[in-house]
Design a protein around this motif. Structure first.
Motif: not given
Length: 152
Positions: A102-128
């Protein structure tokens, strides 16, 4: 989260814990098996050449139940990794084994490091040809381009 933010967070902790998006925690005996530099050079579906660079952490667990990674040891690992990562304050991406890696982003809530979901996206929305009003639909935010959408 960036490297500098993680270093700052580690200085104030007495223990290191990582929480998954579902709220469960990685076992306390996890290991940091890799800290790496990942360069991605690609062309999006609209033909635009792009580059992304992130710091990648690989977290792993094994039967070493007595292992505990202290914040000071993690800081030491991050400082050692600077010869690979360079001096840039990079975004952090985390790999953790689940059904597959699994690939995750990372955040910190002041106590724990939180693995955050990563999503695919269309980077060329105008072309789609996806109307702006449809981009708010959750299935398009998660899945990115759709079959017949003209971008894939």
């Amino acid at each position: 989260m960036k490297i500098a933010e993680m270093k700052q967070a580690l200085t104030g902790l007495s223990a290191v814990s990582f929480r998954l998006p579902d709220g469960s925690y990685l076992p306390a005996h996890f290991h940091v098996t890799e800290v790496g530099l990942v360069n991605k050079h690609f062309i999006d579906c609209g033909g635009v050449e792009r580059r992304e660079t992130v710091a990648n952490f690989q977290l792993w667990e094994a039967g070493d139940y007595d292992h505990r990674l202290a914040p000071q040891k993690f800081l030491h690992i991050l400082n050692l990794s600077q010869k690979v990562l360079g001096s840039d304050d990079l975004d952090i991406e985390v790999e953790y084994q689940q059904d597959t890696i699994g690939k995750f982003g990372l955040a910190f809530d002041g106590q724990d490091f939180v693995l955050t979901p990563k999503h695919t996206a269309c980077l060329a929305q105008e072309a789609c040809g996806i109307p702006g009003s449809l981009l708010a639909l959750p299935q398009l935010q998660t899945a990115g381009c759709t079959p017949g959408g003209g971008c894939c």
